[in-house]
Design a protein around this motif. Sequence first.
Motif, mmCIF file in Angstrom:
data_model
loop_
_atom_site.group_PDB
_atom_site.id
_atom_site.type_symbol
_atom_site.label_atom_id
_atom_site.label_comp_id
_atom_site.label_asym_id
_atom_site.label_seq_id
_atom_site.Cartn_x
_atom_site.Cartn_y
_atom_site.Cartn_z
ATOM 1 N N MET A 152 0.748 -1.182 0.041
ATOM 2 C CA MET A 152 -0.123 0.098 0.053
ATOM 3 C C MET A 152 0.987 1.170 -0.034
ATOM 4 O O MET A 152 0.734 2.454 -0.634
ATOM 5 N N ARG A 153 2.011 1.152 0.784
ATOM 6 C CA ARG A 153 2.678 2.289 0.936
ATOM 7 C C ARG A 153 3.467 2.552 -0.594
ATOM 8 O O ARG A 153 3.531 3.760 -0.922
ATOM 9 N N LYS A 154 3.759 1.548 -1.217
ATOM 10 C CA LYS A 154 4.391 1.696 -2.486
ATOM 11 C C LYS A 154 3.335 2.351 -3.860
ATOM 12 O O LYS A 154 3.589 3.330 -4.587
ATOM 13 N N ALA A 155 2.173 1.843 -3.178
ATOM 14 C CA ALA A 155 1.020 2.475 -4.150
ATOM 15 C C ALA A 155 0.880 4.074 -4.133
ATOM 16 O O ALA A 155 0.656 4.670 -4.860
ATOM 17 N N VAL A 156 0.774 4.202 -2.675
ATOM 18 C CA VAL A 156 0.568 5.693 -2.573
ATOM 19 C C VAL A 156 1.729 6.599 -3.075
ATOM 20 O O VAL A 156 1.496 7.660 -3.500
ATOM 21 N N MET A 157 3.064 6.128 -2.625
ATOM 22 C CA MET A 157 4.128 6.928 -3.062
ATOM 23 C C MET A 157 4.244 7.017 -4.514
ATOM 24 O O MET A 157 4.788 7.948 -5.045
#
Length: 727
Positions: A152-157
């Motif tokens: 999820m963090r990779k998706a957001v960033m």
Amino acid sequence: MKMESVINSTILSLACFPKSNPSIHHQKTVKARRTVCCSLSSSSSKNSNSEGDANGLLKEEEEEKYNDIWLLFKEAQQNILYLNKLRLVAVEELNKANREKQLLLDKIQQLEAVNKLALSEGNEQSLWRELLLRIDSMVLTGLIDSAEASGMRKAVMGNKFSVALVFFDIRQKTDAELLAQLRHFSVGSRKNGFHIIQICTEMEPLVSVGSLSSYVTGLSKALQKKGHIVEVILPKYACLDLTEMQGLREIEAELYSYFNGQLHGNRIWTGIVHGIGVTLIQPLYYSSFFDRERVYGYSDDFERFTYFSRASLDYIAKSGKQPDVLHIHNWETAIVGPLFWDIFVKQGLGGTRVLLTCHGFDSQCLEQPDKLALCGLDPARLHRPDRLQDHTMTHLVNILKGGLVYSNKVVMVQSIYSKERIINSFSHGLEPTLAIHKDKLLVSPCGFDNSTWDPSKDKFLPKNYSADDLKGKSICKVALQQQLGLSKNSSTVLVGCISTESLDFDLNNQKAVWNATPKSVQVCTCFWDLYFFEENTGLSAEYRRNSLLAGEMRVLKKVTRTVILNFPWQPHESFIFMGSKATSADGALEYLKKELKDETVRFINKYDEALLHLIFAGSDIILCQSFHDPLLQVPLKALKYGAAPVAVTSNENKFRHFVDREQETTRFSRFISSTFGYLSLSQAVDEIKNSPSKWKQKMVDAMAKDFSWNAECCDVHVSAYTALKSL
């Protein structure tokens, strides 16, 4: 509504017209007729008058009728003109109402545009960082595991520009609602920026004691402008100033961290400061660790900051974060280095590296080796010469040394000295360790906030100016002279002095210098930083007041030694003493004024931000205690405002500040050494007067340089992060 009011007022006005009354004219006519009849009757009884008299009366009656008609016509004409005037007023009112309506519509459109822009900027600078903190919350509360959180963090960033459109109402959603939305969020490719977590003990404006606070905030903002992700972890001090923190919220789950043989609960708070995601750790069992008046200076500081360092790593590991860099600072969080490599690297952090920033080596923290066991480290394994054992006091461990040994890169914050000189002259006993690890050492200058300190857009200046257009500087100079009651002359050399260090002095000698020097150069001295520093240490008002009163003579020494310089230079006409937000040394200032007996001394016993900016803008020269000033950044601000920084020290032999010329120094150091490094005050004044065009070009070149956080300081750290990823 406005048109209705205009019409109503018009009707009322018409009702009040000064109109003619027809009944009056009728009465006049009847009266005339009766007069004629009476005359005829009388004439008949007396054998009547002549026919000519009768005709005369009729003619008089006709003239009177004509006059009445003309009067009515004139009154009607006046009424028509008045009606036209009211009509014009009504039309103007209607046009005004339409203009106001249009302005309102334009303003609404502008606000909508601003909101759209803010939404876009929030997507880049605030919203997605808050979203990352909410993902941390989901991991800690058990809603998702660390693997899903990482995705999820990779998706957001990787999709920051679309985050704002999808998650605009993030604060209104529960974690469960937000999780469902996140799971449907399309995964994009991650950008090439670094993910950096700073574990530190200060951050401006939350808690400021020394230069670390501005460094953490300034560097973090600069890194994020260049596309990197920066988070900051701080203790939740009782003295935190949370007024500028947005979206402060407590995560609804306790974080357990290891200390002294047990797991202890912590409350976790998150928020945004200047677009930077901030996590605050609040111990529950050890609540007294950070519920104090001061940030530093307690006998259990080792225990306090070791607890915080271990809790920070526990938080990072348990929230599933996988940063590229753990950025730690000074001895207070240097223990993170050994903790990371001995305990946490195997907890999903294999791709993370450690960078230590040292703002000086004078504070190192020596402790008994057994105390390392409090945070889970093995004392026997670390109490060795090549690890944490102190070089001089071998029975103790050196915490800062541990950070140097266990960090992958070390950045030494020093504006003017080379790496070699720092190791040889300013290592405070750590020279053997620094020499062994020389290859991983880097030197970085400090910076300053050019969004606040920029003469081209400084809101405190009467006229803005820049390197391309210097006209405003002379206006600022005259304004400063006028405000201080000095003679207004833009050609007079004006010297500003901003003190940062306490120096001893001989008062009688200083008075002799004061009285002996001619008055050809104006000098305004801004003395405010000591009080400012005291106010930001987290001390209570009563503590600060008592401390300042007790140290009143120390303050007096500082003021006098700094301002009344014991040098045979082209001297002063006037002085200005400025107090601060927490001033209580008025007695010392009054004593100094009495001793000097000089009417040209100015005292301002309160902090004045506007005047401080004006001193930088209006001065030709700024006297500095040192070219390396990480606390107030006086030399850097002076260059930006077109004032020459001239360094002063405690004696004539050190008047011209030593600056390294070696290549392994900062760009700022090399620039300063070639322009102002060996320039005395008298030489600077002579050059201004004798070579004005050459001096002007020198100042234009200085103003064009960028020494803010965004420039060399940021570049050095990005270079260090890049090197870390290749290890």
